[in-house]
Design a protein around this motif. Sequence first.
Motif, PDB file in Angstrom:
ATOM      1  N   ALA A  90       0.868  -1.197   0.122  1.00  0.00           N
ATOM      2  CA  ALA A  90      -0.028  -0.012   0.029  1.00  0.00           C
ATOM      3  C   ALA A  90       0.895   1.211   0.039  1.00  0.00           C
ATOM      4  CB  ALA A  90      -0.869   0.100   1.212  1.00  0.00           C
ATOM      5  N   PHE A  91       0.258   2.396  -0.382  1.00  0.00           N
ATOM      6  CA  PHE A  91       0.893   3.554  -0.086  1.00  0.00           C
ATOM      7  C   PHE A  91       0.135   4.669   0.295  1.00  0.00           C
ATOM      8  CE2 PHE A  91      -0.207   3.620  -4.677  1.00  0.00           C
ATOM      9  CZ  PHE A  91      -1.185   5.110  -4.681  1.00  0.00           C
ATOM     10  N   GLY A  92       0.612   5.867   0.846  1.00  0.00           N
ATOM     11  CA  GLY A  92      -0.175   6.985   1.309  1.00  0.00           C
ATOM     12  C   GLY A  92       0.494   8.166   0.922  1.00  0.00           C
ATOM     13  N   LEU A  93      -0.170   9.064   0.255  1.00  0.00           N
ATOM     14  CA  LEU A  93       0.427  10.357  -0.069  1.00  0.00           C
ATOM     15  C   LEU A  93      -0.211  11.609   0.505  1.00  0.00           C
ATOM     16  CD1 LEU A  93       0.534   9.666  -4.081  1.00  0.00           C
ATOM     17  CD2 LEU A  93       2.457   9.242  -2.425  1.00  0.00           C
ATOM     18  N   GLN A  94       0.744  12.458   0.901  1.00  0.00           N
ATOM     19  CA  GLN A  94       0.309  13.757   1.225  1.00  0.00           C
ATOM     20  C   GLN A  94       0.799  14.901   0.549  1.00  0.00           C
ATOM     21  OE1 GLN A  94       1.753  14.553   5.285  1.00  0.00           O
ATOM     22  NE2 GLN A  94       3.292  13.041   5.107  1.00  0.00           N
ATOM     23  N   LEU A  95      -0.280  15.799  -0.002  1.00  0.00           N
ATOM     24  CA  LEU A  95       0.290  16.580  -1.059  1.00  0.00           C
ATOM     25  C   LEU A  95       0.093  18.145  -0.708  1.00  0.00           C
ATOM     26  CD1 LEU A  95      -1.601  14.709  -4.106  1.00  0.00           C
ATOM     27  CD2 LEU A  95       0.717  14.213  -3.080  1.00  0.00           C
ATOM     28  N   ARG A  96       1.034  18.830  -0.944  1.00  0.00           N
ATOM     29  CA  ARG A  96       1.163  20.401  -0.338  1.00  0.00           C
ATOM     30  C   ARG A  96       1.066  21.123  -1.471  1.00  0.00           C
ATOM     31  NH1 ARG A  96       2.180  23.156   4.271  1.00  0.00           N
ATOM     32  NH2 ARG A  96       2.674  21.519   5.294  1.00  0.00           N
ATOM     33  N   LEU A  97       0.468  21.893  -1.654  1.00  0.00           N
ATOM     34  CA  LEU A  97       0.476  23.269  -2.816  1.00  0.00           C
ATOM     35  C   LEU A  97       0.828  24.347  -2.604  1.00  0.00           C
ATOM     36  CD1 LEU A  97      -0.279  23.281  -6.034  1.00  0.00           C
ATOM     37  CD2 LEU A  97      -2.487  24.291  -5.326  1.00  0.00           C
ATOM     38  N   VAL A  98       2.043  24.801  -3.250  1.00  0.00           N
ATOM     39  CA  VAL A  98       2.635  26.099  -3.110  1.00  0.00           C
ATOM     40  C   VAL A  98       2.473  26.960  -4.315  1.00  0.00           C
ATOM     41  CG1 VAL A  98       4.785  27.076  -2.318  1.00  0.00           C
ATOM     42  CG2 VAL A  98       4.095  25.268  -1.239  1.00  0.00           C
ATOM     43  N   ASP A  99       2.165  28.242  -4.232  1.00  0.00           N
ATOM     44  CA  ASP A  99       2.495  29.112  -5.351  1.00  0.00           C
ATOM     45  C   ASP A  99       2.953  30.488  -5.121  1.00  0.00           C
ATOM     46  OD1 ASP A  99       0.340  30.714  -4.389  1.00  0.00           O
ATOM     47  OD2 ASP A  99      -1.098  29.391  -5.258  1.00  0.00           O
ATOM     48  N   ASN A 132      -0.336  26.685   0.445  1.00  0.00           N
ATOM     49  CA  ASN A 132      -1.915  26.437   0.468  1.00  0.00           C
ATOM     50  C   ASN A 132      -2.049  25.323   1.814  1.00  0.00           C
ATOM     51  OD1 ASN A 132      -3.624  27.567  -1.627  1.00  0.00           O
ATOM     52  ND2 ASN A 132      -1.799  27.037  -2.469  1.00  0.00           N
ATOM     53  N   GLY A 133      -0.931  24.682   2.327  1.00  0.00           N
ATOM     54  CA  GLY A 133      -0.671  23.774   3.218  1.00  0.00           C
ATOM     55  C   GLY A 133      -0.902  22.267   2.188  1.00  0.00           C
ATOM     56  N   VAL A 134      -1.248  21.359   3.322  1.00  0.00           N
ATOM     57  CA  VAL A 134      -1.736  19.879   2.844  1.00  0.00           C
ATOM     58  C   VAL A 134      -3.023  19.889   2.327  1.00  0.00           C
ATOM     59  CG1 VAL A 134      -1.822  17.451   3.434  1.00  0.00           C
ATOM     60  CG2 VAL A 134       0.062  18.849   4.467  1.00  0.00           C
ATOM     61  N   ILE A 135      -3.270  19.665   0.992  1.00  0.00           N
ATOM     62  CA  ILE A 135      -4.342  19.957   0.298  1.00  0.00           C
ATOM     63  C   ILE A 135      -4.960  18.489  -0.003  1.00  0.00           C
ATOM     64  CG2 ILE A 135      -4.288  22.288  -0.123  1.00  0.00           C
ATOM     65  CD1 ILE A 135      -3.578  19.852  -2.718  1.00  0.00           C
ATOM     66  N   ALA A 136      -4.691  17.487  -0.174  1.00  0.00           N
ATOM     67  CA  ALA A 136      -4.911  16.205  -0.818  1.00  0.00           C
ATOM     68  C   ALA A 136      -3.952  14.916  -0.117  1.00  0.00           C
ATOM     69  CB  ALA A 136      -4.653  16.121  -2.334  1.00  0.00           C
ATOM     70  N   ILE A 137      -5.063  13.900   0.164  1.00  0.00           N
ATOM     71  CA  ILE A 137      -4.283  12.788   0.501  1.00  0.00           C
ATOM     72  C   ILE A 137      -5.203  11.595  -0.289  1.00  0.00           C
ATOM     73  CG2 ILE A 137      -5.117  11.173   2.391  1.00  0.00           C
ATOM     74  CD1 ILE A 137      -3.162  13.428   3.446  1.00  0.00           C
ATOM     75  N   VAL A 138      -4.088  10.570  -0.472  1.00  0.00           N
ATOM     76  CA  VAL A 138      -4.612   9.657  -1.463  1.00  0.00           C
ATOM     77  C   VAL A 138      -3.882   8.183  -0.774  1.00  0.00           C
ATOM     78  CG1 VAL A 138      -4.340   8.401  -3.788  1.00  0.00           C
ATOM     79  CG2 VAL A 138      -4.158  10.686  -3.533  1.00  0.00           C
TER      80      VAL A 138
END
Length: 237
Positions: free
Chosen positions: A117-126, A131-137
């Motif tokens: 299995a895998f877990g991803l935490q995604l942070r968006l910067v511009d 924007n902080g951590v904005i997505a989890i998969v």
Amino acid sequence: MRRELPMVMVPEIGDDPATFAQTLADAGYFEAVAITAEDRARGMQYQENRQRERLKASATDLDSYLRGLEMELIWRPFDGVGLQRTVQLINKTNQFNLTTRRYSEADVLAVIDDPRAFGLQLRLVDRFGDNGVIAIVIGRMEHAEQLVIDTWLMSCRVLGRQVEPTTLNLVATAARRLGARRLLGDYIPTAKNGMVKDHYPKLGFAPFEARADGGTRHALDLPTFVPAETFITVREG
């Protein structure tokens, strides 16, 4: 209220309206269980969003706006540092949430320890800020060559910025590392997540089967998958 619903806390607020706010504050009914760094930065994020809206209003087309944001998607596998924020997002995100499964800290730690299995935490910067951590998969191998996207959730604050196809590129890469040749994406309908009903078809997934709970399962063959080109730079960090 106390008679009909004894489990409900009912404050004694008295007759003076001037004391209402202090009485409620002292009772602690609205205290958060945990406060993350993203919670503390919320005020600054609202200001940054106003700057993004001004850029969008001044752009001549959508591509110019997206390019002008100078976005960077920073991904990390699940870890102890981001554990609190990961659990918070999983348990409070309702609208952009394909399955709305709720997980505890122990459940998230189990994903970290699972070699299939895998877990991803995604942070968006511009250019305007973080924007902080904005997505989890979360992805889990179902059998030798097939991976199911167990959880895909995202903050509605970043909709329309190409985060979805960019995230799929990352998911496909992670799935291939585990040996998968096919991605399966489930949609489980709730009263609040109708906005993502067509999420997988929009990303190129084909119908696979109807779920017993009224939802759908879509499939994407990885050998023929071509990563989407977006205006987002991606890096691990």
